[in-house]
Design a protein around this motif. Structure first.
Motif, mmCIF file in Angstrom:
data_model
loop_
_atom_site.group_PDB
_atom_site.id
_atom_site.type_symbol
_atom_site.label_atom_id
_atom_site.label_comp_id
_atom_site.label_asym_id
_atom_site.label_seq_id
_atom_site.Cartn_x
_atom_site.Cartn_y
_atom_site.Cartn_z
ATOM 1 N N GLU A 162 -1.279 -11.151 9.817
ATOM 2 C CA GLU A 162 -0.530 -10.487 8.519
ATOM 3 C C GLU A 162 -1.506 -9.397 8.255
ATOM 4 O OE1 GLU A 162 -0.468 -13.104 5.306
ATOM 5 O OE2 GLU A 162 1.168 -14.225 6.045
ATOM 6 N N PRO A 163 -1.063 -8.156 8.031
ATOM 7 C CA PRO A 163 -1.418 -7.039 7.421
ATOM 8 C C PRO A 163 -2.309 -7.272 6.093
ATOM 9 C CG PRO A 163 0.645 -6.561 7.264
ATOM 10 C CD PRO A 163 0.558 -7.798 7.997
ATOM 11 N N ARG A 164 -3.288 -6.971 5.885
ATOM 12 C CA ARG A 164 -4.080 -7.098 4.512
ATOM 13 C C ARG A 164 -3.295 -6.480 3.336
ATOM 14 N NH1 ARG A 164 -9.322 -4.006 5.818
ATOM 15 N NH2 ARG A 164 -8.176 -2.960 7.278
ATOM 16 N N PHE A 165 -2.960 -7.096 2.322
ATOM 17 C CA PHE A 165 -2.346 -6.818 1.352
ATOM 18 C C PHE A 165 -0.780 -7.260 1.528
ATOM 19 C CE2 PHE A 165 -6.031 -3.993 0.918
ATOM 20 C CZ PHE A 165 -6.646 -4.627 -0.428
ATOM 21 N N LEU A 166 -0.369 -7.834 2.199
ATOM 22 C CA LEU A 166 1.019 -8.157 2.289
ATOM 23 C C LEU A 166 1.728 -9.155 1.368
ATOM 24 C CD1 LEU A 166 3.608 -8.397 4.332
ATOM 25 C CD2 LEU A 166 2.673 -10.697 5.066
ATOM 26 N N ARG A 167 1.018 -9.832 0.793
ATOM 27 C CA ARG A 167 1.652 -10.489 -0.434
ATOM 28 C C ARG A 167 1.654 -9.742 -1.583
ATOM 29 N NH1 ARG A 167 4.956 -13.859 -1.618
ATOM 30 N NH2 ARG A 167 4.382 -14.801 0.184
ATOM 31 N N LYS A 168 0.611 -8.716 -1.649
ATOM 32 C CA LYS A 168 0.647 -7.902 -2.659
ATOM 33 C C LYS A 168 1.795 -6.845 -2.688
ATOM 34 C CE LYS A 168 -2.515 -5.586 -6.010
ATOM 35 N NZ LYS A 168 -3.793 -5.267 -6.422
ATOM 36 N N TYR A 169 2.153 -6.447 -1.398
ATOM 37 C CA TYR A 169 3.091 -5.560 -1.161
ATOM 38 C C TYR A 169 4.365 -6.233 -1.283
ATOM 39 C CZ TYR A 169 6.227 -2.135 1.352
ATOM 40 O OH TYR A 169 7.068 -1.104 1.602
ATOM 41 N N PHE A 170 4.626 -7.432 -1.073
ATOM 42 C CA PHE A 170 5.929 -8.165 -0.852
ATOM 43 C C PHE A 170 6.047 -8.315 -2.561
ATOM 44 C CE2 PHE A 170 8.185 -12.261 -1.821
ATOM 45 C CZ PHE A 170 9.127 -12.056 -1.040
ATOM 46 N N PHE A 233 4.993 2.015 -5.851
ATOM 47 C CA PHE A 233 4.217 0.881 -6.275
ATOM 48 C C PHE A 233 2.919 1.355 -6.756
ATOM 49 C CE2 PHE A 233 5.734 -1.925 -2.229
ATOM 50 C CZ PHE A 233 6.823 -1.884 -2.927
ATOM 51 N N VAL A 234 2.682 2.547 -6.418
ATOM 52 C CA VAL A 234 1.396 3.170 -6.986
ATOM 53 C C VAL A 234 1.812 3.751 -8.353
ATOM 54 C CG1 VAL A 234 -0.370 5.012 -6.816
ATOM 55 C CG2 VAL A 234 0.430 3.861 -4.843
ATOM 56 N N GLN A 235 2.753 4.357 -8.407
ATOM 57 C CA GLN A 235 3.129 4.974 -9.699
ATOM 58 C C GLN A 235 3.341 4.009 -10.848
ATOM 59 O OE1 GLN A 235 7.076 6.885 -9.346
ATOM 60 N NE2 GLN A 235 6.412 8.684 -10.246
ATOM 61 N N MET A 236 3.748 2.796 -10.305
ATOM 62 C CA MET A 236 4.049 1.738 -11.541
ATOM 63 C C MET A 236 2.730 0.743 -11.790
ATOM 64 S SD MET A 236 7.785 0.651 -10.972
ATOM 65 C CE MET A 236 7.838 -0.732 -12.229
ATOM 66 N N GLY A 237 1.656 1.096 -10.907
ATOM 67 C CA GLY A 237 0.339 0.503 -10.896
ATOM 68 C C GLY A 237 0.591 -0.863 -10.587
ATOM 69 N N LEU A 238 1.434 -1.110 -9.366
ATOM 70 C CA LEU A 238 1.393 -2.268 -8.911
ATOM 71 C C LEU A 238 0.548 -2.693 -7.613
ATOM 72 C CD1 LEU A 238 5.372 -2.762 -8.899
ATOM 73 C CD2 LEU A 238 3.727 -3.830 -10.502
ATOM 74 N N MET A 239 0.213 -1.489 -7.028
ATOM 75 C CA MET A 239 -0.716 -1.326 -5.923
ATOM 76 C C MET A 239 -1.842 -0.085 -6.013
ATOM 77 S SD MET A 239 1.231 -2.629 -2.501
ATOM 78 C CE MET A 239 -0.310 -2.887 -1.440
ATOM 79 N N SER A 240 -2.583 -0.280 -5.608
ATOM 80 C CA SER A 240 -3.342 1.291 -5.493
ATOM 81 C C SER A 240 -3.024 1.986 -4.189
ATOM 82 C CB SER A 240 -5.112 1.045 -5.508
ATOM 83 O OG SER A 240 -5.706 0.223 -4.378
ATOM 84 N N GLN A 241 -3.667 3.215 -3.954
ATOM 85 C CA GLN A 241 -3.228 3.989 -2.858
ATOM 86 C C GLN A 241 -3.999 3.446 -1.925
ATOM 87 O OE1 GLN A 241 -0.635 6.621 -2.628
ATOM 88 N NE2 GLN A 241 -1.088 6.137 -0.649
ATOM 89 N N GLY A 242 -5.301 3.020 -2.270
ATOM 90 C CA GLY A 242 -6.179 2.592 -1.258
ATOM 91 C C GLY A 242 -5.540 1.279 -0.634
ATOM 92 N N GLU A 243 -5.015 0.410 -1.435
ATOM 93 C CA GLU A 243 -4.420 -0.940 -0.982
ATOM 94 C C GLU A 243 -3.301 -0.578 -0.243
ATOM 95 O OE1 GLU A 243 -5.550 -4.039 -4.566
ATOM 96 O OE2 GLU A 243 -3.991 -2.602 -4.716
ATOM 97 N N LEU A 244 -2.412 0.212 -0.500
ATOM 98 C CA LEU A 244 -1.261 0.812 0.194
ATOM 99 C C LEU A 244 -1.755 1.368 1.533
ATOM 100 C CD1 LEU A 244 1.830 0.456 -0.319
ATOM 101 C CD2 LEU A 244 1.851 2.987 -1.087
ATOM 102 N N ASP A 245 -2.584 2.194 1.448
ATOM 103 C CA ASP A 245 -2.927 2.869 2.830
ATOM 104 C C ASP A 245 -3.547 1.832 3.805
ATOM 105 O OD1 ASP A 245 -2.198 5.198 2.018
ATOM 106 O OD2 ASP A 245 -4.323 6.031 1.377
ATOM 107 N N THR A 246 -4.227 0.707 3.244
ATOM 108 C CA THR A 246 -4.832 -0.263 4.176
ATOM 109 C C THR A 246 -3.812 -1.136 4.787
ATOM 110 O OG1 THR A 246 -6.882 -0.394 2.725
ATOM 111 C CG2 THR A 246 -6.303 -2.347 4.251
ATOM 112 N N TYR A 247 -2.775 -1.400 3.837
ATOM 113 C CA TYR A 247 -1.483 -2.222 4.373
ATOM 114 C C TYR A 247 -0.663 -1.611 5.537
ATOM 115 C CZ TYR A 247 3.295 -3.916 4.233
ATOM 116 O OH TYR A 247 4.635 -4.486 4.756
#
Length: 275
Positions: A162-170, A233-247
């Motif tokens: 699993e990629p990191r932050f998969l659950r947060k992305y989902f 996801f970043v715009q709505m504060g659901l994930m940070s850009q760093g988390e999204l980039d890592t995913y």
């Protein structure tokens, strides 16, 4: 009143809608073999009329018209720019049994019992009232005619590793869909939804699609289709850009590895109209 839905074409300007049309064309090619399976479930060759709801730029409707040149295929979509492109597609390819109309799926511009089949692909996951849409499909479909649903279910996808932050992305995708009226897990609910609308003789054919069997680079680009815009996801504060980039970075590495396994679960659901 129904929400606008989780696929809102108003977010596309003239440049981004061109990229979106290209993505949808690639998606239709990606699904081509599954669409052929769908036609087999439909007994499609002898059908004289089919309605494609939420047809977008018309790529799948064009496939239907070519697979059954003796049947009329009509595609509807609420986005005028898509319908303009679809009409140009039919004209350029000289497809005579293919028509397109601008229409909302909640109020179809057809009389009762018009079509032998009604079809939707990746539509019901985006609408806030799928039962209302299915009932409209039922209304315009002839008695003993067929309704076909081609959907996926994000909750049935498999990633290993699993990629990191998969659950947060989902969870972020689930929240975005929920807030706009969509449901990324509608696929598992389609059978029950059709039953509740009085559709009979329903069959469900799961299609487990392994990413490595298709175009891996397209899978990556399709996942990152927001391009240069700020990701919602970043715009709505659901994930940070760093988390999204890592995913995304992890996902690309996993997709390109022959030792990993990623599969998507699609469902082909077909039933008969009982009136």
């Amino acid at each position: 009143m129904a929400k606008i839905g989780s696929y809102n074409t108003k977010m596309f300007d003239d440049n981004t809608i061109t990229a979106e049309v290209k993505r949808l064309e690639q998606m239709s090619e990606y699904d081509k073999e599954d669409i052929k399976k769908f036609c087999k479930e439909f007994n499609f060759e002898g059908i004289k009329s089919l309605l494609d709801i939420g047809c977008g730029p018309g790529f799948v409707a064009a496939m239907f018209s070519k697979l059954n040149p003796n049947g009329l295929v009509i595609g509807i979509d609420r986005e005028e720019r898509f319908i303009k492109i679809a009409n140009e597609l039919a004209k350029n390819q000289e497809i005579s049994n293919l028509e397109f109309k601008v229409s909302d799926c909640y109020k179809l511009p057809f009389d009762d019992d018009t079509f032998e089949c009604s079809f939707s692909r990746y539509v019901l996951e985006h609408v806030s009232e799928p039962i209302a849409v299915i009932n409209e499909m039922k209304r315009v479909t002839k008695p003993e005619g067929k309704i076909g649903i081609f959907e996926w279910d994000a909750g049935l996808n498999v990633y290993y590793p699993e990629p990191r932050f998969l659950r947060k992305y989902f969870d972020s995708e689930m929240e975005i869909k929920r807030s706009t009226g969509g449901d990324i897990c509608f696929g598992r609910k389609a059978y029950t939804a059709l039953r509740s609308c009085g559709i009979k003789d329903i069959t469900v054919q799961p299609v487990n699609e392994r990413v490595a069997d298709h175009n891996r680079e397209f899978f990556i680009s399709n996942h990152k289709w927001f391009g240069t815009r700020v990701h919602p996801f970043v715009q709505m504060g659901l994930m940070s850009q760093g988390e999204l980039d890592t995913y995304y970075s992890d996902l690309e590495e996993i997709v390109r590895s022959d030792d990993s396994y990623i599969s998507y679960q699609k469902l082909i659901i077909v039933g008969k109209v009982d009136k």
